[in-house]
Design a protein around this motif. Structure first.
Motif, PDB file in Angstrom:
ATOM      1  N   ILE A  11       0.841  -1.204   0.000  1.00 50.85           N
ATOM      2  CA  ILE A  11       0.000   0.000   0.000  1.00 50.85           C
ATOM      3  C   ILE A  11       0.877   1.257   0.000  1.00 50.85           C
ATOM      4  CG2 ILE A  11      -1.640   1.322   1.389  1.00 50.85           C
ATOM      5  CD1 ILE A  11      -2.872  -1.344   2.232  1.00 50.85           C
ATOM      6  N   CYS A  12       1.904   1.268   0.831  1.00 52.88           N
ATOM      7  CA  CYS A  12       2.813   2.429   0.880  1.00 52.88           C
ATOM      8  C   CYS A  12       3.513   2.640  -0.466  1.00 52.88           C
ATOM      9  CB  CYS A  12       3.846   2.242   1.979  1.00 52.88           C
ATOM     10  SG  CYS A  12       3.159   2.354   3.630  1.00 52.88           S
ATOM     11  N   CYS A  14       2.556   1.674  -3.492  1.00 54.74           N
ATOM     12  CA  CYS A  14       1.600   2.108  -4.517  1.00 54.74           C
ATOM     13  C   CYS A  14       1.181   3.556  -4.300  1.00 54.74           C
ATOM     14  CB  CYS A  14       0.374   1.212  -4.503  1.00 54.74           C
ATOM     15  SG  CYS A  14       0.714  -0.430  -5.121  1.00 54.74           S
ATOM     16  N   SER A  15       1.048   3.975  -3.060  1.00 54.55           N
ATOM     17  CA  SER A  15       0.671   5.364  -2.763  1.00 54.55           C
ATOM     18  C   SER A  15       1.752   6.330  -3.238  1.00 54.55           C
ATOM     19  CB  SER A  15       0.453   5.552  -1.263  1.00 54.55           C
ATOM     20  OG  SER A  15      -0.607   4.750  -0.825  1.00 54.55           O
ATOM     21  N   CYS A  18       1.642   6.450  -7.108  1.00 57.17           N
ATOM     22  CA  CYS A  18       0.468   7.191  -7.585  1.00 57.17           C
ATOM     23  C   CYS A  18       0.636   8.692  -7.351  1.00 57.17           C
ATOM     24  CB  CYS A  18      -0.798   6.702  -6.911  1.00 57.17           C
ATOM     25  SG  CYS A  18      -1.295   5.063  -7.453  1.00 57.17           S
ATOM     26  N   ALA A  19       1.185   9.088  -6.203  1.00 58.63           N
ATOM     27  CA  ALA A  19       1.397  10.517  -5.916  1.00 58.63           C
ATOM     28  C   ALA A  19       2.394  11.125  -6.892  1.00 58.63           C
ATOM     29  CB  ALA A  19       1.873  10.680  -4.475  1.00 58.63           C
ATOM     30  N   MET A  42      -4.685   0.929  -7.024  1.00 55.80           N
ATOM     31  CA  MET A  42      -4.539   0.912  -5.572  1.00 55.80           C
ATOM     32  C   MET A  42      -5.401  -0.187  -4.947  1.00 55.80           C
ATOM     33  SD  MET A  42      -2.425   3.100  -4.229  1.00 55.80           S
ATOM     34  CE  MET A  42      -2.989   3.416  -2.602  1.00 55.80           C
TER      35      MET A  42
END
Length: 157
Positions: A11-12, A14-15, A18-19, A42
């Motif tokens: 999750i970290c 992918c975040s 994406c950012a 996500m």
């Protein structure tokens, strides 16, 4: 625990990706489309490690009984209770037969035996009497033998 750590790491990662991608895209229709694609990415990136983490969980069922074992133990318990009640009833019947004939016995004890073919028989029958009733042992033997088809053991107390 390792599965949970891999979910958090995915999750970290992918975040962050994406950012960074959203900062390089200009406003407009492309940004909306990219936001939708990244949202789906996500969700998928969260579900994949979560599925492997859940599949890694193995409950310990060694302390639980199977339905077959529970059924067998319940049957055994019912059989023991039925035998106990039958024993009590037959002992009381022996005492009642003697009392109806004017003989006072202090107790009776029956022992069952397995005769095979899923049946039981009276292995022995013991009658306890006072010294006052000792003279009636022949009559007691006759009454019990006629009623139970077993020659009783008579014990004088």
């Amino acid at each position: 625990m390792d599965g949970l750590m891999s979910v958090a790491a995915a999750i970290c990662g992918c975040s962050v990706i994406c950012a960074l991608v959203q900062n390089f895209v200009s406003d407009g229709g492309t940004k909306k489309l990219l936001s939708m694609v990244m949202g789906a990415f996500m969700v998928c990136s969260m579900l994949a490690p979560l599925g492997s983490a859940i599949s890694g969980i193995k409950p310990d069922l060694s302390n639980y009984y199977s339905i077959k074992e529970l059924s067998a133990s319940a049957d055994e318990l019912c059989d023991k209770k039925a035998l106990s009640l039958a024993k009590q009833n037959l002992e009381q019947t022996a005492l009642d037969i003697l009392a109806q004939n004017g003989i006072r016995a202090t107790g009776a004890e029956i022992i069952f035996a397995d005769s095979g073919n899923n049946s039981i028989i009276i292995s022995s029958l013991c009658i306890y009497i006072n010294k006052d009733s000792a003279a009636q042992t022949d009559r007691i033997t006759e009454l019990i033998e006629n009623s139970f088809a077993v020659v009783p053991s008579i014990i004088t107390e």
